[in-house]
Design a protein around this motif. Structure first.
Motif, PDB file in Angstrom:
ATOM      1  N   TYR A   6       0.879  -1.169   0.000  1.00 26.30           N
ATOM      2  CA  TYR A   6       0.000   0.000   0.000  1.00 26.30           C
ATOM      3  C   TYR A   6       0.914   1.215   0.000  1.00 26.30           C
ATOM      4  O   TYR A   6       1.667   1.443   0.957  1.00 26.30           O
ATOM      5  CB  TYR A   6      -0.908  -0.026   1.225  1.00 26.30           C
ATOM      6  CG  TYR A   6      -1.831  -1.222   1.239  1.00 26.30           C
ATOM      7  CD1 TYR A   6      -3.108  -1.140   0.718  1.00 26.30           C
ATOM      8  CD2 TYR A   6      -1.395  -2.451   1.731  1.00 26.30           C
ATOM      9  CE1 TYR A   6      -3.953  -2.253   0.699  1.00 26.30           C
ATOM     10  CE2 TYR A   6      -2.218  -3.564   1.723  1.00 26.30           C
ATOM     11  CZ  TYR A   6      -3.499  -3.458   1.201  1.00 26.30           C
ATOM     12  OH  TYR A   6      -4.313  -4.561   1.175  1.00 26.30           O
ATOM     13  N   ASP A 499      -5.340  -4.865  10.051  1.00 25.19           N
ATOM     14  CA  ASP A 499      -6.679  -4.285  10.206  1.00 25.19           C
ATOM     15  C   ASP A 499      -6.508  -2.776  10.168  1.00 25.19           C
ATOM     16  O   ASP A 499      -5.980  -2.178  11.111  1.00 25.19           O
ATOM     17  CB  ASP A 499      -7.295  -4.710  11.538  1.00 25.19           C
ATOM     18  CG  ASP A 499      -7.707  -6.174  11.565  1.00 25.19           C
ATOM     19  OD1 ASP A 499      -7.139  -6.964  10.797  1.00 25.19           O
ATOM     20  OD2 ASP A 499      -8.601  -6.530  12.366  1.00 25.19           O
ATOM     21  N   GLU A 522     -12.704   3.001   3.255  1.00 21.53           N
ATOM     22  CA  GLU A 522     -12.468   1.565   3.099  1.00 21.53           C
ATOM     23  C   GLU A 522     -12.042   0.977   4.443  1.00 21.53           C
ATOM     24  O   GLU A 522     -11.336   1.623   5.217  1.00 21.53           O
ATOM     25  CB  GLU A 522     -11.371   1.290   2.056  1.00 21.53           C
ATOM     26  CG  GLU A 522     -11.704   1.780   0.657  1.00 21.53           C
ATOM     27  CD  GLU A 522     -10.629   1.421  -0.355  1.00 21.53           C
ATOM     28  OE1 GLU A 522     -10.084   0.292  -0.270  1.00 21.53           O
ATOM     29  OE2 GLU A 522     -10.322   2.273  -1.211  1.00 21.53           O
ATOM     30  N   THR A 523     -12.461  -0.265   4.684  1.00 22.94           N
ATOM     31  CA  THR A 523     -12.056  -1.002   5.878  1.00 22.94           C
ATOM     32  C   THR A 523     -11.399  -2.306   5.457  1.00 22.94           C
ATOM     33  O   THR A 523     -11.934  -3.034   4.609  1.00 22.94           O
ATOM     34  CB  THR A 523     -13.267  -1.312   6.777  1.00 22.94           C
ATOM     35  OG1 THR A 523     -13.889  -0.082   7.175  1.00 22.94           O
ATOM     36  CG2 THR A 523     -12.842  -2.091   8.027  1.00 22.94           C
ATOM     37  N   TYR A 524     -10.251  -2.595   6.052  1.00 25.96           N
ATOM     38  CA  TYR A 524      -9.524  -3.846   5.804  1.00 25.96           C
ATOM     39  C   TYR A 524      -9.420  -4.626   7.109  1.00 25.96           C
ATOM     40  O   TYR A 524      -9.077  -4.063   8.152  1.00 25.96           O
ATOM     41  CB  TYR A 524      -8.117  -3.562   5.270  1.00 25.96           C
ATOM     42  CG  TYR A 524      -8.080  -3.066   3.843  1.00 25.96           C
ATOM     43  CD1 TYR A 524      -7.681  -3.903   2.805  1.00 25.96           C
ATOM     44  CD2 TYR A 524      -8.442  -1.761   3.533  1.00 25.96           C
ATOM     45  CE1 TYR A 524      -7.639  -3.449   1.493  1.00 25.96           C
ATOM     46  CE2 TYR A 524      -8.411  -1.293   2.232  1.00 25.96           C
ATOM     47  CZ  TYR A 524      -8.011  -2.147   1.214  1.00 25.96           C
ATOM     48  OH  TYR A 524      -7.983  -1.689  -0.092  1.00 25.96           O
ATOM     49  N   GLY A 527      -5.975  -7.926   6.254  1.00 26.00           N
ATOM     50  CA  GLY A 527      -5.414  -7.637   4.935  1.00 26.00           C
ATOM     51  C   GLY A 527      -6.406  -7.699   3.792  1.00 26.00           C
ATOM     52  O   GLY A 527      -6.030  -7.461   2.642  1.00 26.00           O
ATOM     53  N   ARG A 528      -7.672  -7.990   4.091  1.00 24.32           N
ATOM     54  CA  ARG A 528      -8.684  -8.073   3.033  1.00 24.32           C
ATOM     55  C   ARG A 528      -9.629  -6.879   3.126  1.00 24.32           C
ATOM     56  O   ARG A 528     -10.058  -6.509   4.215  1.00 24.32           O
ATOM     57  CB  ARG A 528      -9.497  -9.363   3.162  1.00 24.32           C
ATOM     58  CG  ARG A 528      -8.668 -10.622   2.985  1.00 24.32           C
ATOM     59  CD  ARG A 528      -9.554 -11.849   3.015  1.00 24.32           C
ATOM     60  NE  ARG A 528      -8.778 -13.075   2.890  1.00 24.32           N
ATOM     61  CZ  ARG A 528      -9.304 -14.290   2.828  1.00 24.32           C
ATOM     62  NH1 ARG A 528     -10.614 -14.438   2.880  1.00 24.32           N
ATOM     63  NH2 ARG A 528      -8.527 -15.351   2.720  1.00 24.32           N
ATOM     64  N   ARG A 529      -9.949  -6.321   1.986  1.00 21.71           N
ATOM     65  CA  ARG A 529     -10.911  -5.218   1.966  1.00 21.71           C
ATOM     66  C   ARG A 529     -12.304  -5.787   2.202  1.00 21.71           C
ATOM     67  O   ARG A 529     -12.775  -6.628   1.445  1.00 21.71           O
ATOM     68  CB  ARG A 529     -10.862  -4.482   0.629  1.00 21.71           C
ATOM     69  CG  ARG A 529     -11.736  -3.226   0.614  1.00 21.71           C
ATOM     70  CD  ARG A 529     -11.576  -2.448  -0.669  1.00 21.71           C
ATOM     71  NE  ARG A 529     -12.085  -3.208  -1.812  1.00 21.71           N
ATOM     72  CZ  ARG A 529     -11.970  -2.839  -3.076  1.00 21.71           C
ATOM     73  NH1 ARG A 529     -11.317  -1.723  -3.373  1.00 21.71           N
ATOM     74  NH2 ARG A 529     -12.458  -3.574  -4.052  1.00 21.71           N
ATOM     75  N   LYS A 532     -16.126  -0.797   1.215  1.00 20.89           N
ATOM     76  CA  LYS A 532     -15.712   0.356   0.427  1.00 20.89           C
ATOM     77  C   LYS A 532     -16.938   1.139  -0.008  1.00 20.89           C
ATOM     78  O   LYS A 532     -17.796   0.620  -0.731  1.00 20.89           O
ATOM     79  CB  LYS A 532     -14.907  -0.054  -0.805  1.00 20.89           C
ATOM     80  CG  LYS A 532     -14.446   1.160  -1.644  1.00 20.89           C
ATOM     81  CD  LYS A 532     -13.625   0.755  -2.857  1.00 20.89           C
ATOM     82  CE  LYS A 532     -13.185   1.998  -3.629  1.00 20.89           C
ATOM     83  NZ  LYS A 532     -12.374   1.648  -4.821  1.00 20.89           N
TER      84      LYS A 532
END
Length: 539
Positions: A6, A499, A522-524, A527-529, A532
Motif C-alpha cells: 500500500y 486491520d 475503506e475497511t480492511y 489484509g482483506r478489503r 468500500k
C-alpha cells in the motif's frame, strides 16, 4: 494471500516508535513493514500486488473497548427516543401509539435512549406519559444511560409493583408525593420487570448481530468488547454463530457477575480464555454505581440542588466473589464506576492485590471514571489498573451534566489529560448504545469531543483536559487493544494484524471542529478489503 504494498499514502500507525509511514507491506493478513517508500520497495517480491492510496490517510482499525453489541443490535428494532427521531415527550407518546398499532395488543412496546435533557419539556417521562401512548399493553423505555427504565401502568401491574413494593438492594422505585410509583425504576429496580419481558429468539439475535457487524465495519470498528450480558443467558455462543454467518469483528466477552455469583457450578470453559480466537472471554463485569445523567452515580458530594450522592449498587459479596473467581481463572475484572466513591471503592480493593492475570492487559479495569479522586488516580497509576472512559458522554449529554453538576464541576469530569500526565493506563470507547447519540457507535463524534472538549452545542467542557488528535487515535486503537487483551491488534506494526482504515479526508490535518464529518472510505480486516463506500465484501 499474496503480498501487497500500500503506497503513496499518509499512514498513521499508533506505534509510538514509528508513528508515520508512506507505504506498508502486508503478507498473509499481517503487516511485515511500515515505513518510507524506498524501505518497503526493498522488501517487495516480483509478484507483489500494489494499491495506490492516492495520498489518503490510513489509520489502524478502531477498537471499541466498552460497548454492548447485543443490546445495540436488539435496539435496532425498537423505538428510538433520541433526536433526530424524537424531540419531545409528545413525539415519544405518538411513536408508542404507532408501535402499538403496528404490533397489536398484548405485546411489549419497547424503546431506548430517552434523555430528559433533550425533550422539549425538559423533564423525565413517567408511567402516565406512557399510558397516553398505550394503556392496554406493557411499555418499557430504557434511559440513554441504560441504568434507568421507565414503564407504564400495565407493566407495573404485570410485575406486581405497587406502593407497597420495597426498593431492592442497590435500586430505587421512584415514587410521587403520594407514595405511588411513577414508573421510573432506577438501577437494580429496573430488573424487577425483566422476568416478564420478551426474550429474543436465538435466530433473531444472531441475525441482528450480523447486521450490526455491517454497521461497525462501515464505521471502521474492527474489534469490540461485550461488557456484560443483561440476563442469565450466555452471549458467547451467539457471537460464534454470528461469526459463522459473516460477523467480522473480534469480540472480548465479559460475564455480568450478578447473574452467576450464586450458581455454585458456574464455570467458564478454559478454552474460551484463548485470546488468539476471534471470540474470547476477557473476564467478569460488576456494576458499582449508576450514571451522572440519572443522578445515580455514587459521588463524594451531593448533586446540584440536592442532598443525594447517588447509589452504591454492588455489595461486598459480589465484589469479593468476583475477585476470587478472577484470581482463580487469571482473568480480568471490570467494574462500572462513575462517581468518586464508587471509583475509590474498586481502586482501593484492587490496589490490595498483585496482578493476577497472565496477559499484558490490566488485571482490573474501571469503566467510565467521571470524577476520580487524586488518591484513586495515583493508586491506579502505581498498580497498573486500567481506566476506560467515553468522551461522547460530555459531548452528547451536556444538558444533564450541567443540570446535575453545574458548570464548574462539569468541567472537571473525565480529566483525560490529567490521567495521562499521571501515567494512568487509559483508553477511549463509546458505551454504545448507552449514550444520547442517534448513532452511538460512531467513533468520530467521540474523537471530536476528546480533542475539542466541547459539547455538540459548543459548550466548553474544560478544554485543558483535551488531547491532540494523535493521542486520541492512539487511545482508540493501540491502548484500547491492550486494555482488553486483543491479540496483535490496534497498531500498524510488524507482526500485527493488517486491520486498517482508509479515510475520506485527513483527520490529522482538518480543523478539529470537522472531525465528526470524517467517514471511513475503506475497511480492511486481516489484509482483506471488507468495505468500500457503502459496499460490503465477503471475508
Amino acid at each position: 494471500m499474496k503480498a501487497c504494498i500500500y503506497e503513496n499514502g499518509k499512514i498513521f500507525t499508533s506505534d509510538k516508535e514509528n508513528l508515520y509511514g508512506e507505504a506498508m507491506l502486508v503478507e498473509d493478513g499481517f503487516i511485515r513493514k511500515v515505513g518510507k517508500a524506498e524501505e518497503i520497495e526493498k522488501l517487495a517480491s516480483q509478484d507483489c500486488q500494489r494499491v495506490d492510496l492516492q495520498g489518503h490517510r490510513v489509520i489502524p482499525g478502531f477498537i471499541d473497548a466498552h460497548m454492548h453489541p447485543m443490546m445495540l443490535a436488539d435496539y435496532s428494532r425498537q423505538i428510538s427516543a433520541l433526536p433526530p427521531k424524537i424531540h419531545s415527550i409528545e413525539e415519544l407518546i405518538q411513536a408508542i401509539r404507532e408501535k402499538r398499532e403496528e404490533q397489536g395488543p398484548g405485546k411489549w412496546c419497547l424503546g431506548w435512549g430517552y434523555d430528559e435533557g433533550k425533550f422539549a419539556e425538559r423533564r423525565s417521562i413517567n408511567r402516565w406519559d406512557l399510558d397516553k401512548g398505550c394503556s392496554d399493553s406493557p411499555v418499557s423505555i430504557i434511559r440513554t444511560c441504560g441504568h434507568i427504565r421507565c414503564v407504564n401502568s400495565k407493566a407495573l401491574e404485570i410485575a406486581g409493583i405497587d406502593r407497597n413494593t420495597p426498593d431492592p438492594e442497590g435500586g430505587e422505585i421512584e415514587r410521587d408525593e403520594n407514595g405511588e410509583p411513577t414508573g421510573v425504576l432506577k438501577e437494580n429496580a429496573r430488573n424487577l420487570v425483566t422476568p416478564f419481558m420478551p426474550v429474543s429468539e436465538k435466530e433473531e439475535a444472531v441475525e441482528n448481530l450480523v447486521e450490526l457487524g455491517k454497521l461497525l465495519t462501515s464505521q471502521g470498528i474492527v474489534a469490540v468488547t461485550d461488557m456484560g450480558n443483561l440476563d442469565e443467558g450466555d452471549n458467547y455462543p451467539l457471537y460464534q454463530e454470528a461469526a459463522e454467518k459473516g460477523f467480522l469483528q473480534e469480540i472480548g466477552v465479559y460475564y455480568m457477575w450478578d447473574f452467576f455469583m450464586d450458581k455454585e457450578d458456574f464455570q467458564i470453559p478454559q478454552e474460551r480464555f484463548d485470546k488468539k480466537q476471534q471470540i474470547f472471554v476477557s473476564g467478569l463485569k460488576l456494576i458499582g454505581d449508576g450514571s451522572v445523567s440519572g443522578r445515580t452515580a455514587w459521588m463524594a458530594e451531593p448533586y446540584l440542588d440536592s442532598d443525594s450522592c447517588g447509589i452504591s449498587v454492588c455489595n461486598e459479596k459480589q465484589m469479593e466473589t468476583a475477585v476470587d473467581f478472577c484470581k482463580k481463572n487469571h482473568c480480568q475484572l471490570s467494574m462500572h464506576a462513575m462517581g468518586t466513591k464508587a471509583i475509590e471503592r474498586v481502586v482501593d480493593r484492587a490496589a490490595r492485590e498483585e496482578k493476577w492475570n497472565l496477559g499484558p492487559e490490566p488485571y482490573v479495569r474501571v469503566e467510565h471514571i467521571t470524577l476520580p479522586s487524586e488518591d484513586s488516580i495515583e493508586k491506579a497509576a502505581g498498580k497498573g489498573i486500567g481506566f476506560v472512559t467515553q468522551p461522547i458522554f460530555l459531548y452528547a449529554e451536556i444538558e444533564s451534566y450541567l443540570k446535575n453538576l453545574g458548570t464548574e464541576r462539569m468541567k472537571t469530569c473525565y480529566p483525560v489529560r490529567h490521567l495521562l500526565d499521571k501515567g494512568v493506563r487509559l483508553c477511549f470507547s463509546t458505551d454504545a448504545p448507552a449514550t444520547s447519540w442517534a448513532v452511538p457507535s460512531d467513533p468520530f463524534p467521540n474523537i471530536k469531543g476528546a480533542v475539542t472538549r466541547k459539547a455538540y452545542d459548543g459548550t466548553d467542557c474544560g478544554q485543558e483536559q483535551g488531547v491532540d488528535i494523535e493521542t486520541a487515535l492512539i487511545l482508540y486503537t493501540r491502548e484500547a487493544g491492550e486494555m482488553a487483551g486483543f491479540d496483535r491488534l490496534g497498531q500498524l506494526k510488524e507482526g500485527y494484524k493488517a486491520d486498517f482504515l482508509i479515510l475520506d479526508r485527513d483527520i490529522l490535518e482538518i480543523p478539529a471542529k470537522e472531525i465528526d464529518q470524517v467517514r471511513v472510505a475503506e475497511t480492511y480486516i486481516g489484509g482483506r478489503r471488507v468495505y468500500k463506500e457503502g459496499k460490503f465484501f465477503p471475508f
